[in-house]
Design a protein around this motif. Structure first.
Motif, PDB file in Angstrom:
ATOM      1  N   UNK A  14      -4.618 -12.696   7.693  1.00  0.00           N
ATOM      2  CA  UNK A  14      -5.363 -11.454   7.453  1.00  0.00           C
ATOM      3  C   UNK A  14      -6.418 -11.253   8.531  1.00  0.00           C
ATOM      4  N   UNK A  15      -6.670 -10.005   8.871  1.00  0.00           N
ATOM      5  CA  UNK A  15      -7.689  -9.688   9.865  1.00  0.00           C
ATOM      6  C   UNK A  15      -9.027  -9.339   9.226  1.00  0.00           C
ATOM      7  N   UNK A  32       1.694  -1.214  -6.349  1.00  0.00           N
ATOM      8  CA  UNK A  32       0.483  -1.458  -5.556  1.00  0.00           C
ATOM      9  C   UNK A  32       0.293  -0.372  -4.498  1.00  0.00           C
ATOM     10  N   UNK A  33       1.351  -0.069  -3.759  1.00  0.00           N
ATOM     11  CA  UNK A  33       1.255   0.956  -2.724  1.00  0.00           C
ATOM     12  C   UNK A  33       0.938   2.326  -3.329  1.00  0.00           C
ATOM     13  N   UNK A  73      -0.219  -3.021   2.362  1.00  0.00           N
ATOM     14  CA  UNK A  73       0.301  -4.354   2.687  1.00  0.00           C
ATOM     15  C   UNK A  73      -0.392  -4.824   3.947  1.00  0.00           C
ATOM     16  N   UNK A  74      -0.786  -6.095   3.976  1.00  0.00           N
ATOM     17  CA  UNK A  74      -1.613  -6.573   5.082  1.00  0.00           C
ATOM     18  C   UNK A  74      -1.174  -7.966   5.523  1.00  0.00           C
ATOM     19  N   UNK A  77      -4.093  -5.197   0.092  1.00  0.00           N
ATOM     20  CA  UNK A  77      -5.528  -4.969   0.050  1.00  0.00           C
ATOM     21  C   UNK A  77      -5.817  -3.557  -0.410  1.00  0.00           C
ATOM     22  N   UNK A  78      -6.867  -3.433  -1.238  1.00  0.00           N
ATOM     23  CA  UNK A  78      -7.374  -2.114  -1.645  1.00  0.00           C
ATOM     24  C   UNK A  78      -8.790  -2.021  -1.125  1.00  0.00           C
TER      25      UNK A  78
END
Length: 109
Positions: A14-15, A71-72, A78-79, A96-97
């Protein structure tokens, strides 16, 4: 747990810094007789509605396309990269949200 969250973000490459995501949408399991009725989508949407502008993360098996759609559809993205689950049985994807306006991108450590 912070160690679990850090490990999840590290494995997914993850960034974002994991500490920016204060909430996790955990396991959602729908009994087979009640599947395909939109229940996962309702649960995900309810969690997003209750988050009070906090950032949230979720994981899902890579082959669980129904959960990915839920989720989408609720605004998760998506990450990172898929990674192998702890028990080695499945690949996992990170979602991620971000709150309105996003979060500052802090390099992952």
């Amino acid at each position: 747990r912070e160690s679990y969250r850090k490990s999840t973000f590290r494995k997914a490459s993850a960034t974002y810094e994991s500490s920016l995501f204060t909430l996790e949408l955990g396991w959602i399991f729908v009994v087979p007789a009640y599947r395909r009725k939109g229940l996962s989508r309702k649960i995900v949407n309810a969690a997003v509605a209750e988050r009070q502008n906090a950032s949230m993360f979720a994981t899902s098996r890579s082959n669980n396309l129904a959960m990915h759609a839920a989720l989408l559809g609720a605004g998760f993205e998506r990450h990172g990269s898929e990674y192998l689950a702890r028990d080695g049985s499945n690949r996992v994807a990170l979602f991620l949200y971000l709150p309105v306006g996003g979060v500052a991108s802090v390099p992952a450590t």
